[in-house]
Motif scaffolding. Structure first.
Motif, PDB file in Angstrom:
ATOM      1  N   ALA A   1       0.831  -1.208   0.000  1.00 27.11           N
ATOM      2  CA  ALA A   1       0.000   0.000   0.000  1.00 27.11           C
ATOM      3  C   ALA A   1       0.864   1.256   0.000  1.00 27.11           C
ATOM      4  O   ALA A   1       1.501   1.582   1.013  1.00 27.11           O
ATOM      5  CB  ALA A   1      -0.911  -0.002   1.226  1.00 27.11           C
ATOM      6  N   PRO A   2       0.888   1.988  -1.109  1.00 26.45           N
ATOM      7  CA  PRO A   2       1.616   3.265  -1.131  1.00 26.45           C
ATOM      8  C   PRO A   2       0.813   4.332  -0.390  1.00 26.45           C
ATOM      9  O   PRO A   2      -0.404   4.208  -0.203  1.00 26.45           O
ATOM     10  CB  PRO A   2       1.689   3.574  -2.626  1.00 26.45           C
ATOM     11  CG  PRO A   2       0.455   2.940  -3.190  1.00 26.45           C
ATOM     12  CD  PRO A   2       0.239   1.692  -2.384  1.00 26.45           C
ATOM     13  N   ALA A   3       1.493   5.364   0.044  1.00 26.90           N
ATOM     14  CA  ALA A   3       0.797   6.461   0.721  1.00 26.90           C
ATOM     15  C   ALA A   3      -0.138   7.172  -0.255  1.00 26.90           C
ATOM     16  O   ALA A   3       0.177   7.350  -1.427  1.00 26.90           O
ATOM     17  CB  ALA A   3       1.816   7.448   1.301  1.00 26.90           C
TER      18      ALA A   3
ATOM     19  N   ASN B   1      -1.391   5.010  -8.265  1.00 28.56           N
ATOM     20  CA  ASN B   1      -2.269   5.315  -7.130  1.00 28.56           C
ATOM     21  C   ASN B   1      -3.032   4.096  -6.602  1.00 28.56           C
ATOM     22  O   ASN B   1      -4.143   4.223  -6.091  1.00 28.56           O
ATOM     23  CB  ASN B   1      -3.289   6.403  -7.516  1.00 28.56           C
ATOM     24  CG  ASN B   1      -2.629   7.679  -7.980  1.00 28.56           C
ATOM     25  OD1 ASN B   1      -1.629   8.120  -7.392  1.00 28.56           O
ATOM     26  ND2 ASN B   1      -3.145   8.264  -9.049  1.00 28.56           N
ATOM     27  N   SER B   2      -2.438   2.909  -6.723  1.00 24.12           N
ATOM     28  CA  SER B   2      -3.159   1.694  -6.362  1.00 24.12           C
ATOM     29  C   SER B   2      -2.466   0.936  -5.228  1.00 24.12           C
ATOM     30  O   SER B   2      -1.246   0.762  -5.245  1.00 24.12           O
ATOM     31  CB  SER B   2      -3.269   0.765  -7.572  1.00 24.12           C
ATOM     32  OG  SER B   2      -4.046   1.349  -8.594  1.00 24.12           O
TER      33      SER B   2
ATOM     34  N   ALA C   1       1.109   1.286   6.145  1.00 27.14           N
ATOM     35  CA  ALA C   1       0.153   0.395   6.795  1.00 27.14           C
ATOM     36  C   ALA C   1      -0.961   1.160   7.482  1.00 27.14           C
ATOM     37  O   ALA C   1      -2.144   0.807   7.367  1.00 27.14           O
ATOM     38  CB  ALA C   1       0.880  -0.495   7.797  1.00 27.14           C
ATOM     39  N   ASP C   2      -0.626   2.224   8.197  1.00 28.75           N
ATOM     40  CA  ASP C   2      -1.646   2.978   8.928  1.00 28.75           C
ATOM     41  C   ASP C   2      -2.634   3.633   7.970  1.00 28.75           C
ATOM     42  O   ASP C   2      -3.852   3.627   8.209  1.00 28.75           O
ATOM     43  CB  ASP C   2      -0.986   4.045   9.813  1.00 28.75           C
ATOM     44  CG  ASP C   2      -0.206   3.430  10.963  1.00 28.75           C
ATOM     45  OD1 ASP C   2      -0.520   2.273  11.337  1.00 28.75           O
ATOM     46  OD2 ASP C   2       0.714   4.098  11.480  1.00 28.75           O
ATOM     47  N   GLY C   3      -2.102   4.216   6.887  1.00 32.96           N
ATOM     48  CA  GLY C   3      -2.990   4.843   5.907  1.00 32.96           C
ATOM     49  C   GLY C   3      -3.919   3.832   5.257  1.00 32.96           C
ATOM     50  O   GLY C   3      -5.096   4.115   5.007  1.00 32.96           O
TER      51      GLY C   3
ATOM     52  N   TRP D   1      -9.041   1.644   3.526  1.00 39.48           N
ATOM     53  CA  TRP D   1      -9.263   0.655   2.464  1.00 39.48           C
ATOM     54  C   TRP D   1     -10.723   0.241   2.303  1.00 39.48           C
ATOM     55  O   TRP D   1     -11.149  -0.142   1.217  1.00 39.48           O
ATOM     56  CB  TRP D   1      -8.382  -0.570   2.690  1.00 39.48           C
ATOM     57  CG  TRP D   1      -8.842  -1.515   3.781  1.00 39.48           C
ATOM     58  CD1 TRP D   1      -8.573  -1.409   5.104  1.00 39.48           C
ATOM     59  CD2 TRP D   1      -9.620  -2.696   3.617  1.00 39.48           C
ATOM     60  NE1 TRP D   1      -9.139  -2.444   5.790  1.00 39.48           N
ATOM     61  CE2 TRP D   1      -9.789  -3.262   4.894  1.00 39.48           C
ATOM     62  CE3 TRP D   1     -10.194  -3.343   2.516  1.00 39.48           C
ATOM     63  CZ2 TRP D   1     -10.509  -4.430   5.116  1.00 39.48           C
ATOM     64  CZ3 TRP D   1     -10.912  -4.516   2.729  1.00 39.48           C
ATOM     65  CH2 TRP D   1     -11.074  -5.050   4.013  1.00 39.48           C
ATOM     66  N   LYS D   2     -11.524   0.360   3.358  1.00 37.53           N
ATOM     67  CA  LYS D   2     -12.930  -0.042   3.266  1.00 37.53           C
ATOM     68  C   LYS D   2     -13.856   1.105   2.858  1.00 37.53           C
ATOM     69  O   LYS D   2     -15.054   0.903   2.690  1.00 37.53           O
ATOM     70  CB  LYS D   2     -13.393  -0.609   4.615  1.00 37.53           C
ATOM     71  CG  LYS D   2     -12.792  -1.952   4.946  1.00 37.53           C
ATOM     72  CD  LYS D   2     -13.384  -2.531   6.225  1.00 37.53           C
ATOM     73  CE  LYS D   2     -12.848  -1.843   7.454  1.00 37.53           C
ATOM     74  NZ  LYS D   2     -13.288  -2.531   8.708  1.00 37.53           N
ATOM     75  N   GLN D   3     -13.314   2.286   2.704  1.00 40.84           N
ATOM     76  CA  GLN D   3     -14.150   3.446   2.401  1.00 40.84           C
ATOM     77  C   GLN D   3     -14.697   3.378   0.972  1.00 40.84           C
ATOM     78  O   GLN D   3     -13.970   3.036   0.029  1.00 40.84           O
ATOM     79  CB  GLN D   3     -13.345   4.742   2.575  1.00 40.84           C
ATOM     80  CG  GLN D   3     -12.794   4.948   3.972  1.00 40.84           C
ATOM     81  CD  GLN D   3     -13.893   4.981   5.022  1.00 40.84           C
ATOM     82  OE1 GLN D   3     -14.952   5.580   4.790  1.00 40.84           O
ATOM     83  NE2 GLN D   3     -13.647   4.356   6.162  1.00 40.84           N
TER      84      GLN D   3
END
Length: 385
Positions: free
Chosen positions: A213-215, A239-240, A270-272, A277-279
């Motif tokens: 997961a990139p920022a 952006n993925s 990870a935090d971002g 991710w569920k939004q």
């Protein structure tokens, strides 16, 4: 086709006679080395000694119908020690074993296999452990190679003693079934019927997924197969964020539950990812094998993420290759058991991919379509026909 004669009317009118015949059937279901016989006495056939009833008629039913007409019994007479003794007292009824199918048909008592008998006997031993006294198990016989009926029922009974101890279903299964953790998989409904509300104490088994997961990502791509996932982490779509779903694992209903866990590749935010991710604002996609199983994963994922769609940049390559003759038959790929999901809820999949699969009768695996080999299969369709 059943050619056995129907039960006579008089049998329904004489419950005592039904009981007598059921006694003989019960003896047939037990191990024996001799013919099944019964001596007629007041203790063994009391209906013939109830002189407030027509006992003469009752005995005639046995002699005329069951002995002479249907040959269910043969009889042997005993010496009469008293003049007042009834003519049938101490007569021995010997069952003709060849009439067993007829009696079972009349009495609606189908033969029970030895395995079923063992299963029912095992439930009898442990019925007091279950709130339904084992009714759910009687209606649903379980089988597992190498396990006896007693081992299975005893294992299920012991599972009830472990509920409430902060264990997962697989942990309980391993404790109760000789270290086998998968016996109770998909059996929570059965356990609920056996143990009631105590089943709610089970700890939900976490779903473990690998992610990159990139920022600041705005798109989320679920990828079915490991090789493709790893290649795309080297050259990711813009952006993925990428998630390796591992086949059907990510399609479970618990995907969006708090029990889901992610292992992140180096360089991930990870935090971002966890925060967003569920939004619904994050565009979600799936890319997997172009076969019915892959379409089934897409359909199942949409149950958790209704806004998720098939990833057209990946599937478009595969669709073009399929149109040009590439692909393997279900038999060649060991996929003969795959079932057409009919529809997925994704327009592109339902209007383009599934119709193409049905028309071609061939499948394509995702691993042939990553960034290093894009177009290679489409360029050489004849090699894979």
């Amino acid at each position: 086709m059943n050619t056995l004669p129907p039960a006579p009317v008089w049998l329904a009118e004489e419950p005592w006679l039904q009981e007598l015949l059921l006694w003989f059937i019960g003896k047939l279901e037990k191990q024996r080395s001799r013919d099944v016989t019964r001596l007629v006495k007041q203790k063994t056939v009391p209906a013939l000694f109830d002189f407030s009833e027509d006992t003469k008629y009752r005995w005639e039913l046995i002699e005329r119908e069951l002995v002479q007409r249907y040959q269910v019994f043969s009889i042997s007479s005993a010496r009469r020690s008293k003049q007042s003794q009834e003519p049938y007292e101490n007569v021995q009824l010997r069952l003709n074993a060849a009439t067993e199918p007829l009696l079972r048909h009349w009495l609606n008592r189908p033969r029970i296999s030895p395995e079923e008998q063992n299963w029912q006997a095992a439930i009898d031993l442990y019925a007091h452990h279950f709130i339904d006294h084992g009714a759910a198990l009687r209606a649903q016989r379980l089988t597992l190679p190498g396990y006896s009926s007693v081992q299975l029922v005893a294992g299920i009974a012991s599972a009830g003693t472990l509920l409430g101890q902060s264990l997962t279903l697989r942990e309980i299964s391993a404790h109760c079934f000789l270290g086998n953790s998968k016996v109770l998989d998909n059996r929570q409904e059965l356990l609920t019927r056996l143990f009631g509300d105590s089943i709610s104490s089970l700890i939900e088994r976490p779903l473990l997924l690998t992610a990159w997961a990139p920022a600041g990502f705005s798109k989320l791509l679920f990828i079915e197969n490991q090789d493709t996932f790893l290649h795309l982490t080297e050259q990711p779509p813009s952006n993925s964020a990428l998630v390796y779903s591992g086949g059907f694992r990510a399609s479970a209903s618990r995907l969006i539950s708090s029990a889901t866990r992610f292992a992140f590749l180096p360089g991930s935010d990870a935090d971002g990812f966890k925060a967003s991710w569920k939004q619904p604002s994050i565009q979600a996609f799936f890319w997997g094998d172009l076969d019915y199983a892959g379409m089934g994963i897409l359909r199942a994922l949409r149950l958790s993420l209704p806004h998720l769609l098939s990833w057209q940049p990946g599937y478009r390559q595969m669709l073009n290759a399929l149109h040009e003759g590439a692909g393997h038959t279900p038999e060649q790929g060991g996929k003969g058991g795959q079932i057409d999901p009919i529809e997925t809820g994704c327009d592109y999949a339902d209007q383009q991919l599934l119709p193409a699969l049905r028309m071609a009768g061939r499948f394509l695996d995702q691993e042939g379509f990553h960034s290093r080999t894009t177009g290679s299969i489409a360029d050489t369709p004849s090699a894979l026909n």
